[in-house]
Design a protein around this motif. Structure first.
Motif, mmCIF file in Angstrom:
data_model
loop_
_atom_site.group_PDB
_atom_site.id
_atom_site.type_symbol
_atom_site.label_atom_id
_atom_site.label_comp_id
_atom_site.label_asym_id
_atom_site.label_seq_id
_atom_site.Cartn_x
_atom_site.Cartn_y
_atom_site.Cartn_z
ATOM 1 N N PHE A 46 0.837 -1.202 0.000
ATOM 2 C CA PHE A 46 0.000 0.000 0.000
ATOM 3 C C PHE A 46 0.871 1.252 0.000
ATOM 4 C CE2 PHE A 46 -1.822 3.399 2.638
ATOM 5 C CZ PHE A 46 -2.918 3.742 1.864
ATOM 6 N N GLU A 47 1.901 1.273 0.857
ATOM 7 C CA GLU A 47 2.770 2.452 0.956
ATOM 8 C C GLU A 47 3.517 2.705 -0.345
ATOM 9 O OE1 GLU A 47 4.949 1.456 4.500
ATOM 10 O OE2 GLU A 47 3.474 2.482 5.778
ATOM 11 N N PHE A 48 3.951 1.657 -1.023
ATOM 12 C CA PHE A 48 4.618 1.848 -2.311
ATOM 13 C C PHE A 48 3.645 2.445 -3.322
ATOM 14 C CE2 PHE A 48 6.261 0.002 -6.418
ATOM 15 C CZ PHE A 48 7.290 0.913 -6.548
ATOM 16 N N GLY A 49 2.416 1.943 -3.342
ATOM 17 C CA GLY A 49 1.395 2.520 -4.216
ATOM 18 C C GLY A 49 1.136 3.977 -3.878
ATOM 19 N N VAL B 4 -14.140 4.748 -6.580
ATOM 20 C CA VAL B 4 -13.230 5.875 -6.348
ATOM 21 C C VAL B 4 -13.530 6.511 -4.991
ATOM 22 C CG1 VAL B 4 -12.476 8.132 -7.191
ATOM 23 C CG2 VAL B 4 -12.890 6.267 -8.811
ATOM 24 N N SER B 5 -14.808 6.641 -4.675
ATOM 25 C CA SER B 5 -15.214 7.198 -3.392
ATOM 26 C C SER B 5 -14.741 6.322 -2.230
ATOM 27 C CB SER B 5 -16.728 7.357 -3.362
ATOM 28 O OG SER B 5 -17.122 8.125 -2.266
ATOM 29 N N GLN B 6 -14.818 5.000 -2.392
ATOM 30 C CA GLN B 6 -14.342 4.072 -1.358
ATOM 31 C C GLN B 6 -12.831 4.194 -1.154
ATOM 32 O OE1 GLN B 6 -15.979 1.859 0.712
ATOM 33 N NE2 GLN B 6 -17.869 2.801 0.011
ATOM 34 N N ILE B 7 -12.093 4.332 -2.245
ATOM 35 C CA ILE B 7 -10.641 4.497 -2.153
ATOM 36 C C ILE B 7 -10.317 5.802 -1.420
ATOM 37 C CG2 ILE B 7 -8.527 4.891 -3.485
ATOM 38 C CD1 ILE B 7 -9.800 3.015 -5.646
ATOM 39 N N ALA B 8 -11.027 6.872 -1.756
ATOM 40 C CA ALA B 8 -10.811 8.167 -1.098
ATOM 41 C C ALA B 8 -11.092 8.060 0.395
ATOM 42 C CB ALA B 8 -11.694 9.232 -1.735
ATOM 43 N N MET C 52 -6.659 6.134 6.462
ATOM 44 C CA MET C 52 -5.233 5.855 6.679
ATOM 45 C C MET C 52 -4.474 7.102 7.114
ATOM 46 S SD MET C 52 -4.753 2.681 6.518
ATOM 47 C CE MET C 52 -2.982 2.793 6.684
ATOM 48 N N SER C 53 -4.869 8.271 6.631
ATOM 49 C CA SER C 53 -4.171 9.494 7.052
ATOM 50 C C SER C 53 -4.320 9.684 8.557
ATOM 51 C CB SER C 53 -4.665 10.717 6.278
ATOM 52 O OG SER C 53 -5.917 11.153 6.755
#
Length: 188
Positions: free
Chosen positions: A43-46, A164-168, A174-175
């Protein structure tokens, strides 16, 4: 080539190309993926490559809009100032953009003011910034370029708006974890 099983091609007995070997997660630092949750390194690399690509896009899109000398933070500050077309306080811009160092945003505002894209003022003791006509025009030109070059291409991939909304939502989630971990690391 042998017949593929149901897991390889989705249909029992169908011909399939050779299955891709599993290399594990794609990471930038293998030593960070050695722990209990290697997917987090993936995830961090992405996040790293997406973040760098996003910042490159922001500066190049604004350059296409006619302002080549702005950094990605300058552009993000300009969009934040123009948001809902009302003056913003420095502290509010920093909060919304999650920028800890207020001097970075203060410098961006000075640079944008010199370029004629924002005007500064005061609300009590606090400094404020508002987009000028030129700043609003730059933001609107950026939006047009974004529609043509970025959003049209994403739309053609068939990406669902809900995905896209789910990813956001996950990135915002995560922030919060990264912020909490950074506070803990400071006290460590």
């Amino acid at each position: 080539m042998s017949k593929a099983g149901p897991d390889e091609a989705g249909k029992p007995g169908s011909d399939a190309k050779m299955a891709m070997p599993s290399f594990g997660p794609v990471v930038s630092s293998a030593h960070l993926a050695e722990g209990a949750f290697p997917e987090m390194s993936e995830f961090e690399f992405g996040l790293i490559i997406a973040s760098n690509a996003f910042h490159r896009w922001v500066t190049r899109a604004m350059a296409a809009a006619g302002y080549a000398d702005l950094s990605s933070l300058d552009v993000l500050v300009l969009h934040s100032v123009y948001h809902r077309d009302r003056p913003k306080k420095l502290a509010d811009i920093c909060l919304v953009l999650n920028v800890e160092d207020t001097h970075l945003v203060s410098y961006a505002l000075k640079k944008l003011a010199r370029a004629g894209l924002v005007s500064t003022g005061r609300s009590g003791k606090e400094k404020t910034a508002a987009a000028t006509e030129a700043g609003a025009a730059a933001c609107n030109r950026y939006r047009e370029i974004r529609e043509k070059l970025l959003l049209r291409g994403i739309d053609e991939t068939g990406q669902e708006p809900d995905q896209v909304s789910q990813i956001a939502m996950f990135l915002r989630f995560m922030s919060g974890h990264y912020d909490q971990a950074s506070r803990a690391a400071t006290a460590f």
